[in-house]
Structure formats: C-alpha cells, structure tokens
Write an enzyme that holds these catalytic residues in place. Structure first.
Site, PDB file in Angstrom:
ATOM      1  CG  HIS A  90      -6.688  -5.414   1.736  1.00  0.00           C
ATOM      2  ND1 HIS A  90      -6.230  -6.248   2.516  1.00  0.00           N
ATOM      3  CD2 HIS A  90      -8.015  -4.993   2.087  1.00  0.00           C
ATOM      4  CE1 HIS A  90      -7.277  -6.382   3.571  1.00  0.00           C
ATOM      5  NE2 HIS A  90      -8.105  -5.662   3.385  1.00  0.00           N
ATOM      6  CG  ASP A 140      -5.165 -10.501   2.750  1.00  0.00           C
ATOM      7  OD1 ASP A 140      -4.770 -10.538   1.846  1.00  0.00           O
ATOM      8  OD2 ASP A 140      -4.995  -8.939   3.145  1.00  0.00           O
ATOM      9  CG  HIS A 180      -1.834  -0.960   1.174  1.00  0.00           C
ATOM     10  ND1 HIS A 180      -3.020  -1.023   0.375  1.00  0.00           N
ATOM     11  CD2 HIS A 180      -2.346  -1.892   1.950  1.00  0.00           C
ATOM     12  CE1 HIS A 180      -3.864  -2.002   0.471  1.00  0.00           C
ATOM     13  NE2 HIS A 180      -3.422  -2.822   1.704  1.00  0.00           N
TER      14      HIS A 180
END
Length: 579
Positions: A430, A517, A394
């Site tokens: 993500h 995840d 990120h």
C-alpha cells in the site's frame, strides 16, 4: 569489550572520530610516515575511484567509538591482490586478540574479493639485516604471529636490499596465499612487486633499484620461506564478527497490549511473533534494547494538536473499549468537533482504524524502537531493523488510518536527516501516503513508494505517478503505482529503477518501509511474491552498501510471514556484507 567494523567514509560522526584516532596512531607510531599521506586518508576512503588502490579501513573499537586498533588495507582490483599497509594496536592497549581479529578480517575481505593473496612488508628477523637486539625480538614476534595464518616471507629475491648501503632493517615482502595450495607465478609476483614499490616509494627509489628487485624474481612459482617458528599454520578463527555483518534488531516488546479482537482486524500481535520465529535461528542479528526518546521527535513530524488529541483520547478510554470514526467533519481547523469521540473522524482517514486505551503507548513504543534502530546506525551498525507494530506509514502530519497512528518510519528518517540526506523506499503493498505527505516539500529526503495503484488499492486518494513533491521538494517524491498482478520478476525491475534513483540522489542513509503484504495470498494485497523473491529484493537493497534502517510496516498472511522475513534478511545481509 571490543568489536571489529569497517569504516566506509567519514560521513558519520562516529566514523570521523575513528578516522581521526587512526590518524593520531599513525602519526605517533609511524614517525617516517608523511603527514600529507596521513591527511589523505578520509579522501582515499570516500573517493576510492580516484586512486589506483582502493583503501579499506577496519577498526577495533568500543560501542562509544574508542579505537583500540586498526588495519589499513589497499586493494588493487585489476591484479586482484591486497596490500596490508598498517596493522596496529593503540598505545596503552594490550593486544588481547585485537591484532588477530583484525588480520582475520583482512584475510576474509581479501578472500571475498577473490584476491591471489595478501602482501605486506615486515621487518627482518635475521641478525645480519637487523642489528638492534630489541627490534629483532619484536620482528621475530611479528613473523611468528603471521606464521599462524600461513604467511611467510618471499625468498630468493633482492626485495630486502636496502636503498642505500649500510641501512638497517630493510623489510621482507611477506605473502599470505589465503589458501595453502595457492602458488604465486613469477610474472604475477613481478607485477605485484612493481605496483607495491611504485606506490610505497615512488621517486625515492634509487635509479635502477626497481628493475633490480623485479628482475631478481626468477623462481616460477616464487618460493616462500619454510616455517621457522611453527611446524605448520594454525589459522585462528575470528572470534569477533565484523559489525557491518550484523543487523541491529529492536523489537517493540509491548506491542501485544494493542490487540484489537474485532472481526476482520488483521493487524494482530501474531504478526510479530511469526516474524521473530522465522528469523530466530539466523545468526545475523544483535538484539538491542529499545530506549525511550522525547516526544519532541514525534512533534517535529506530526502536528502537535493531532498528537495531543491522540494521546489524551486513548488515555481516557476504558480498557476494552474502542472508538471507530464514523463522522468525518470538514477539516475546519478553527472549529473541530467538541465531542472527543466525534473528533476521531476529524483526524482519521478511514472507518476501520480504532482508538483504544493501548493504541497510544503501543504506537509511542514503536516510534522509540525505530529511533533506537536509527541510533544504532550512528553507533556503527550498517543495518538496523525495527520490528514494530502498529505500523505507521499511512499516518500523515495531522491524521491516522490504515492501522497506523504515528509514522515511525518518518520520525526515524527525520532524526537521521540531521546527519545526511535520506532516501526512503516504501516497499509495502500500500502507498506510504503519510511518509509522502510529511516530506512532500523537502529536498533533503527522497521518498519513493512501490505500491498497488490507488485506483484499486488503499489508501485510494494518494500514490499517483504525477505526485512529484512541491516547492523545494519538487522532483523528490516518486511513486511507482503498479497493476493488480505483479510477480517477483516484474517487481525487481521496478525496484532496480527505484534503487537507480537512490544512487543518483547519493544519500547518507537509506530507510526502508518494509511490508510483507506484497506476498502471495496476503489478505490485503493481490501480488504473488515468494520467500525467494523477498530474498532477491533484500539482496538488491543490501547491495546499495548504505547505512540502512528497516522499519516494519504491513504484512498480514500469518503463516508465511516468518519465511518471507527470513528470505528478505538473508538476502539483505548477503548484499550488504557478502563475505
């Protein structure tokens, strides 16, 4: 010390040097070999579909790439046999088991390819066929060596007939059935002999020679010479594992200093210890020590002002103190906030990623681990795993967030980009917004992310399908933004599509930003992948047979991390080196 590894092509510097050394050995030890054939070796390796035989090159070398010996093998896929062209130890080297390890590796590859056996020529140990006593002694030693593996000359044929009357030392055709009970039919043997003679000697065969040899094969099944030197085979166990079967493992062993104990902070040290526990018993890893790299590798990817702020801010904080961004000023590059804690919001994209004294050294160590793992690929490994925290995908050029401070995946990918095109696939739940932003205008790095749709999944502002890149990078960024409910079967369909894009791109390296995840029950995701799904995903990625760097990103359901990791790497290892 030596190791065995397969050379796939000449794209890496270490492989180009190895191929060059093999060519020099061929030139010096096999004087009858045509120089044009020696020069053709890199092309045979790099473009196997162009030739009837697929070429395999196995070398025994040191970690610095010094070749100690090699085996050059041709595989005929339609008739399912392997032909051992050359096996040799460098001049000045005592064998020391190198020859046995190389030949064991050849047999292993042939068995995986479901070959009927390995064929090769070996000079005769019969004084009627070889007049030179010293050469005869060498020939006997070679044939004794192969008897250990159950390989014997085919008899009752005219294969060892010289091209011209009076020529000395015509070779035997030796056959290794791999499995003792295997028999070779007459018709199969005739087809194999035709292929070998046409490939090796072509137009140099005298008229009628080829037909004479083939028609002399009348036994069905063919007969092998009984053991002459040993009572029965004593097949040596290969004591050196071929390097393409091993995965370099680099662990951020200082990650525990970054331990944020605030309630709800799921990016905990237990993540690494549980993954390690899950893969500890697997015999597929070579753990190597992380080395320190210059900060210039980071500032080639991250903005220097951001990097210096992150470094100075962390170092000035008192131990146990955390600063969470809570003011987000408009990013006017000319007027950032003067107050250092307030400036955190100038560089951060959320309110839950704190700065503390240990965030910088932990993140810097994570980058060093990723670079060390990338370097392992340049040293001959085909797979490398950087098990790091904090994660990094990120982190953008000028910002941190999502538990990420420095983008280890992007720094390592940029490092490898000096040696060939890169494909990065982010398989975290993500979106890898940082990696996307860093490479958004580049055509030498293909970035692909498979993630939860930003309508409901962090980081919310990036990861949409229409984000395709800009400038030269237009078309080189691909987002697969998926729904809230995804099982393993649906995921694999998308992964197959992503890997198809990679194949079209034809990169020199594959970089995987690995998140667990996507697993069922992860507190930050909504998908339902199981350990079996991770194994299948790993197999698909490994089957790309590219030098692959895997960098740990997310995954926060502690009880299942180890099982998911074991599944992924079990599949990856089987995909990249099945035998």
């Amino acid at each position: 010390m030596f190791r065995i590894r397969r050379i796939f092509d000449d794209s890496l510097p270490i492989d180009r040097r190895a191929i060059g050394e093999v060519q020099e050995i061929l030139k010096s030890q096999f004087s009858s070999l045509d120089q044009d054939d020696i020069d053709l070796l890199p092309r045979r390796l790099g473009n196997p579909m162009k030739y009837k035989f697929r070429t395999f090159l196995f070398v025994s070398d040191t970690i610095m790439g010094k070749v100690k010996g090699f085996a050059l093998v041709q595989h005929e896929p339609s008739m399912k046999f392997c032909y051992l062209d050359y096996i040799s130890v460098s001049r000045g080297e005592t064998s020391g088991g190198i020859g046995g390890a190389l030949y064991a590796r050849v047999r292993e590859e042939a068995a995986y390819l479901k070959c009927t056996g390995v064929f090769f020529e070996c000079l005769p140990d019969d004084p009627k066929l070889c007049a030179d006593a010293s050469v005869l002694s060498q020939n006997r030693a070679r044939l004794r060596f192969y008897e250990h593996f159950g390989a014997y000359p085919i008899i009752n044929t005219k294969y060892e007939t010289p091209f011209r009357p009076g020529e000395d030392c015509p070779p035997y055709l030796v056959y290794d059935p791999l499995v003792r009970e295997t028999v070779l039919s007459r018709d199969n043997a005739r087809a194999v002999v035709r292929a070998i003679l046409e490939r090796n000697y072509g137009k140099s065969c005298p008229p009628g020679y080829l037909s004479m040899v083939i028609e002399s094969i009348t036994d069905d099944p063919v007969r092998l010479r009984p053991p002459k030197y040993l009572k029965e085979p004593d097949i040596p166990s290969p004591f050196v594992c071929s390097l393409e079967k091993k995965i370099a493992l680099v662990v951020n062993d200082r990650h525990e200093i970054h331990h944020v104990k605030d309630r709800g902070y799921v990016e905990s040290p237990a993540r690494i210890s549980n993954i390690l526990e899950g893969i500890r018993e697997m015999k597929i890893f070579d753990q190597i020590e992380s080395r320190s790299f210059p900060e210039s590798h980071i500032t080639k990817v991250h903005d220097r002002k951001f990097f210096e702020y992150f470094k100075r801010m962390c170092l000035q904080l008192e131990p146990g103190t955390s600063v969470y961004p809570y003011v987000f000023p408009i990013r006017n590059a000319a007027r950032p906030p003067m107050d250092m804690p307030l400036r955190a919001g100038y560089y951060c994209i959320d309110t839950f990623t704190p700065l503390n004294r240990n965030a910088f050294p932990a993140a810097k160590d994570a980058v060093d681990c990723a670079l060390t793992a990338a370097r392992a690929l340049l040293q001959g490994y085909r797979g490398a795993y950087a098990l790091v925290r904090p994660p990094g995908h990120h982190a953008e050029k000028k910002s941190f967030g999502g538990f990420c401070y420095l983008n280890s995946t992007a720094v390592a990918a940029n490092y490898l980009a000096k040696f060939g095109k890169i494909a990065v696939i982010d398989i975290d739940y993500h979106h890898g917004n940082g990696t996307q932003e860093i490479f958004y205008d580049r055509s030498d790095v293909l970035t692909i992310s498979i993630h939860g749709h930003p309508n409901f999944a962090y980081p919310y502002f990036a990861g949409f399908r229409d984000e395709r890149g800009t400038g030269e990078g237009r078309g080189f960024n691909i987002n697969f933004a998926l729904g809230e409910t995804i099982d393993g079967e649906k995921y694999r369909k998308v992964l197959a599509s992503a890997l198809g894009r990679v194949r079209k791109f034809r990169p020199g390296f594959l970089v995987i930003a690995l998140g667990y995840d996507t697993a069922k029950g992860d507190p930050t995701g909504s998908w339902s992948l199981s350990p079996a799904d991770f194994e299948k995903n790993g197999y698909m990625i490994g089957s790309m047979r590219l030098p692959t760097l895997i960098v740990q990103e997310g995954g926060y359901r502690i009880p299942t991390l180890g099982r998911n990791a074991a599944g992924f790497f079990r599949g990856f290892r089987m995909g990249m080196a099945p035998c």
